[in-house]
Motif scaffolding. Structure first.
Motif, PDB file in Angstrom:
ATOM      1  N   GLY A 176      46.688  65.251  17.999  1.00 47.80           N
ATOM      2  CA  GLY A 176      47.541  64.754  16.929  1.00 47.80           C
ATOM      3  C   GLY A 176      46.731  64.105  15.829  1.00 47.80           C
ATOM      4  N   PHE A 177      47.365  63.969  14.675  1.00 41.43           N
ATOM      5  CA  PHE A 177      46.750  63.270  13.552  1.00 41.43           C
ATOM      6  C   PHE A 177      46.953  61.768  13.710  1.00 41.43           C
ATOM      7  N   ALA A 178      46.016  61.008  13.168  1.00 44.43           N
ATOM      8  CA  ALA A 178      46.153  59.557  13.046  1.00 44.43           C
ATOM      9  C   ALA A 178      46.231  59.233  11.563  1.00 44.43           C
ATOM     10  N   ALA A 667      41.640  62.059  12.475  1.00 48.77           N
ATOM     11  CA  ALA A 667      42.018  61.197  11.362  1.00 48.77           C
ATOM     12  C   ALA A 667      42.501  62.065  10.208  1.00 48.77           C
ATOM     13  N   LEU A 668      43.619  61.701   9.617  1.00 47.64           N
ATOM     14  CA  LEU A 668      44.140  62.466   8.487  1.00 47.64           C
ATOM     15  C   LEU A 668      43.137  62.459   7.338  1.00 47.64           C
ATOM     16  N   THR A 669      42.341  61.391   7.251  1.00 47.81           N
ATOM     17  CA  THR A 669      41.303  61.341   6.223  1.00 47.81           C
ATOM     18  C   THR A 669      40.303  62.478   6.401  1.00 47.81           C
ATOM     19  N   ASP A 670      39.988  62.829   7.642  1.00 48.37           N
ATOM     20  CA  ASP A 670      39.059  63.935   7.887  1.00 48.37           C
ATOM     21  C   ASP A 670      39.672  65.271   7.500  1.00 48.37           C
ATOM     22  N   ALA A 671      40.986  65.375   7.621  1.00 52.44           N
ATOM     23  CA  ALA A 671      41.651  66.640   7.294  1.00 52.44           C
ATOM     24  C   ALA A 671      41.589  66.951   5.805  1.00 52.44           C
ATOM     25  N   VAL A 672      41.418  65.929   4.970  1.00 46.44           N
ATOM     26  CA  VAL A 672      41.411  66.155   3.525  1.00 46.44           C
ATOM     27  C   VAL A 672      40.054  65.880   2.885  1.00 46.44           C
ATOM     28  N   LEU A 694      45.023  57.676   0.052  1.00 44.56           N
ATOM     29  CA  LEU A 694      44.377  58.884   0.561  1.00 44.56           C
ATOM     30  C   LEU A 694      43.880  59.722  -0.611  1.00 44.56           C
ATOM     31  N   CYS A 695      42.599  60.081  -0.554  1.00 42.69           N
ATOM     32  CA  CYS A 695      41.978  60.864  -1.624  1.00 42.69           C
ATOM     33  C   CYS A 695      41.193  62.027  -1.028  1.00 42.69           C
ATOM     34  N   GLY A 696      40.920  62.997  -1.865  1.00 42.48           N
ATOM     35  CA  GLY A 696      40.060  64.096  -1.468  1.00 42.48           C
ATOM     36  C   GLY A 696      38.608  63.737  -1.686  1.00 42.48           C
ATOM     37  N   SER A 710      46.998  72.385   2.034  1.00 40.04           N
ATOM     38  CA  SER A 710      45.539  72.284   2.042  1.00 40.04           C
ATOM     39  C   SER A 710      44.904  73.245   3.039  1.00 40.04           C
ATOM     40  N   PRO A 711      44.087  74.200   2.577  1.00 38.85           N
ATOM     41  CA  PRO A 711      43.359  75.074   3.517  1.00 38.85           C
ATOM     42  C   PRO A 711      42.427  74.273   4.415  1.00 38.85           C
ATOM     43  N   ARG A 712      41.822  73.215   3.862  1.00 40.82           N
ATOM     44  CA  ARG A 712      40.907  72.386   4.654  1.00 40.82           C
ATOM     45  C   ARG A 712      41.647  71.764   5.835  1.00 40.82           C
ATOM     46  N   ALA A 713      42.820  71.171   5.556  1.00 46.66           N
ATOM     47  CA  ALA A 713      43.594  70.533   6.624  1.00 46.66           C
ATOM     48  C   ALA A 713      44.057  71.562   7.651  1.00 46.66           C
TER      49      ALA A 713
END
Length: 723
Positions: A176-178, A667-672, A694-696, A710-713
């Motif tokens: 899961g995401f955090a 971490a959702l931060t890692d997803a973006v 939250l920023c890219g 987001s393709p990255r996420a």
């Protein structure tokens, strides 16, 4: 050295106050008698002189014999528990158990006890021992005793011996995401991520990518005024939620506002959502509060009104006290020790009259909790309907604000003149003072652990999991006498069997998993105990080392099975920032390093390179391109947004999938590709803790809808999708 063998030493041991301990470097440290005396005084015990310490010891012994039954008993199902009972010598005594679910048990048998009778306050008092049946059902029961017209009762709490993961997870593990929810607003929210956004994030991650849970920051309430405390880990209460997370338009009564009022609300939303460099809680809450007052004034349907009254009955005095504190704080400010004397205590002479004079203001804050409860329930049910095995995983903070709602309503339970923190360690060699007041272990037991039960039950009411921050706090806390530096504190023990037992019982009832944050200075036996009880631990990739083999990265097959494994956490930089060395340079700018910058960069470079070599050895990284950027003496600057950086981030998370961990976290931060950390320990205003949107990787803000596209996420999430 430890304090000498004396009445003070005996008293400290009796009340769980450490007279010595081992520090982070393995050195044996003695606690000064002045510290021990101050800590005991916070529990209402005078130990200022040898004579007073002897009196306190005698009083403690006498108090046990004066009681017919001991304070609350918490034990594991299947365990035979002995209970000592005190009555007049030779008087008969009868014991029975009233079961929580109804019914009665009389089958307690008496065991041998050869303790001689004692003269207690002029009454010859005897002690008898009874054995509680091993097959009691789980739950909160009442043990009762009766002897020649005298009666007594105590809580008898039976907890599951093992918790583990709930049946709904089956044999599969979950990922899961955090997220730090406030940092991820959507185009429709009020400048701060809210419960509607949380619901949408859960649906996307479950339906599109097979996520089994969504870990969210503590949702505990902050004081209602401005400036709002930004840290979710320093709430005004842990029992009730922050109305900042409400989506106004999702409250049913919003539909019945007149058109002009709905237009006004939309204008307020636009004002709240205006762009800013940081998360602006004050602007968002000011606008949202005005809108919520409009909705609160709408007449509810008969059925909704019945539901509201039922909610008020369920929450009882706790809700009334919290709502009263909020109304008082709006009138007098959030610092209740500075309020007029007649309202500084919930039972104060002016509080009852204040409630009569401020019915609507108090009702507004109680109503906010009701509509929050509704939206939390919707978020959890929607998450599980979308396919999540667990749904939401809430986060339980370790304590509360020293001048907040809980410290006012429960001030007789908190230790006075004490704050909680941490002793010096490798990262904070001056120690830490978190400013939070601790619960008194003795008062918790006397109250049957009701405050803990209420907090845990509230956190699990609409959740499939609970993360417990600093779970070592259920075993011991570092108490610091007021006015002293953190170095002048000592540990105070809690009854961990009782505390963990109640945590396990409430989680069992909620069919939820519990994750303990057991990082940092945690004695090995504590991790063993938690594993024995089926409480999952926390494993962060950067910290997982094989200390028996030169501190090499720990092989994935050697990781714990019963843990939540992730690459990073909210107190560390996102992985992109970590790969770039941002955290070292930030600590240098803030003056938090304990050695020169070039040495820190070199050590960080070596630490990171060892992991990258492990990834190559394991086949997670197949590129021959050099990894790690420039040499450490000129910054070791890796571009985390390069193809190389993206491959490394994916490889680090792929490594998690090779471990046996029951839960995997991202971490959702890692997803973006975010680089800025949410919280820099050791700072308050020197860094915008808990206010970073939250920023890219380019530093531009990302809205919730951007994540879905987001393709990255998606690439990162797809790696964990085992469907």
């Amino acid at each position: 050295m430890a304090i000498p063998n004396s009445a003070l030493a005996e008293l400290a041991q009796a009340y769980g106050v450490a007279g010595d301990f081992y520090d982070w470097q393995g050195r044996h440290v003695g606690v000064p008698p002045a510290t021990i005396t101050a800590v005991l005084a916070a529990m209402g015990i005078d130990a200022g002189t040898e004579e007073s310490a002897h009196r306190a010891l005698a009083e403690r012994w006498l108090s046990g014999w004066r009681r017919i039954l001991p304070p609350a008993l918490v034990f594991r199902q299947g365990t035979a528990v002995r209970v000592n009972v005190h009555v007049r010598h030779l008087d008969p005594v009868r014991l029975w158990i009233d079961l929580e679910g109804g019914g009665r048990r009389d089958d307690l048998h008496q065991a041998e006890n050869f303790a001689p009778p004692q003269d207690i306050d002029g009454v010859l008092t005897g002690e008898a021992t009874f054995v509680v049946p091993e097959d009691l059902p789980l739950g909160y029961h009442t043990l009762r005793a009766e002897s020649v017209g005298r009666e007594a009762a105590t809580e008898l709490i039976v907890s599951p011996p093992w918790l583990g993961t709930p049946e709904r997870m089956g044999s599969r593990r979950a990922w899961g995401f955090a997220t730090q929810l406030y940092s991820v607003p959507s185009e429709q929210s009020w400048g701060v991520g809210d419960l509607a956004d949380l619901t949408d994030l859960a649906v996307w991650s479950a339906a599109e990518h097979g996520a089994g849970y969504l870990l969210v920051n503590p949702m505990h309430a902050a004081a209602p005024g401005s400036p709002m405390e930004p840290s979710p880990y320093l709430p005004t209460t842990r029992r009730f939620a922050n109305p900042m997370y409400l989506r106004v338009e999702r409250i049913p009564e919003f539909a019945y506002l007149p058109r002009t009022a709905r237009d006004t609300v939309e204008g307020l939303r636009i004002t709240a959502a205006a762009a800013s460099d940081q998360i602006d809680r004050d602007r968002a809450w000011s606008a949202k509060r005005a809108a919520l007052q409009e909705v609160h004034a709408v007449r509810r349907s008969a059925g909704r009104d019945i539901a509201y009254r039922a909610f008020q009955r369920r929450e009882g005095k706790g809700l009334t006290d919290y709502a009263t504190w909020c109304a008082l704080a709006e009138k007098h400010g959030p610092d209740w020790p500075e309020w007029p004397a007649e309202v500084r205590h919930p039972d104060g002479p002016g509080v009852a009259q204040f409630r009569v004079d401020n019915v609507q203001a108090i009702d507004f804050h109680a109503w906010l909790q009701w509509v929050l409860d509704d939206q939390l329930a919707v978020a959890q049910s929607t998450a599980t309907r979308a396919g999540m095995a667990l749904g939401l995983m809430h986060d339980l903070a370790v304590g509360v604000h020293p001048k907040g709602a809980d410290s006012w309503a429960l001030q007789d339970i908190f230790a006075s003149g004490i704050t909680v923190g941490a002793p010096p360690d490798a990262y904070n060699q001056a120690g830490q003072d978190w400013s939070q007041p601790p619960w008194r272990p003795d008062r918790l037991a006397e109250l049957g652990y009701a405050p803990l039960r209420a907090v845990v039950a509230a956190a699990l009411r609409h959740a499939g999991g609970l993360r417990v921050d600093h779970i070592i706090g259920l075993f011991r806390l570092w108490w610091i006498p007021k006015g002293n530096p953190p170095t002048d504190g000592t540990y105070v023990r809690y009854d961990h069997e009782a505390m963990v037992g109640i945590l396990a019982l409430e989680a069992h009832r909620a069919r939820a998993v519990v994750v303990g944050e057991d990082l940092g200075t945690v004695e090995p036996w504590v991790r063993d105990y938690l594993a024995e009880r089926g409480i999952l631990g926390t494993s962060i990739l950067w910290f997982e080392r094989d200390y028996d083999h030169g501190d090499a990265p720990l092989a994935p097959e050697q990781w714990r099975e019963f843990c939540l494994a992730s690459v990073t956490t909210h107190d560390l930089p996102p992985t992109a920032g970590y790969l770039a060395g941002d955290h070292i340079r930030l600590r240098s700018r803030l003056g938090l390093l304990t050695r020169p910058l070039d040495e820190e960069l070199a050590a960080d470079h070596a630490d990171r390179r060892s992991w990258l070599e492990e990834l190559r050895t394991r086949g997670a990284l197949t590129t021959d391109h050099p990894v790690g950027g420039a040499e450490p003496d000129d910054g070791d600057n890796l571009d985390p947004d390069s193809d190389e950086g993206a491959r490394i981030l994916l490889a680090l998370h792929r490594f998690l999938t090779w471990t046996p961990a029951k839960l995997l976290g991202v971490a959702l931060t890692d997803a973006v590709g975010e680089r800025m950390t949410q919280n820099q320990p050791g700072t308050i205003d020197e860094y915008p803790n808990w206010r970073v949107p939250l920023c890219g990787p380019d530093g531009e803000r990302i809205m919730l809808e951007d994540i879905f596209d987001s393709p990255r996420a998606s690439r990162l999430a797809e790696m964990f999708d085992e469907r």
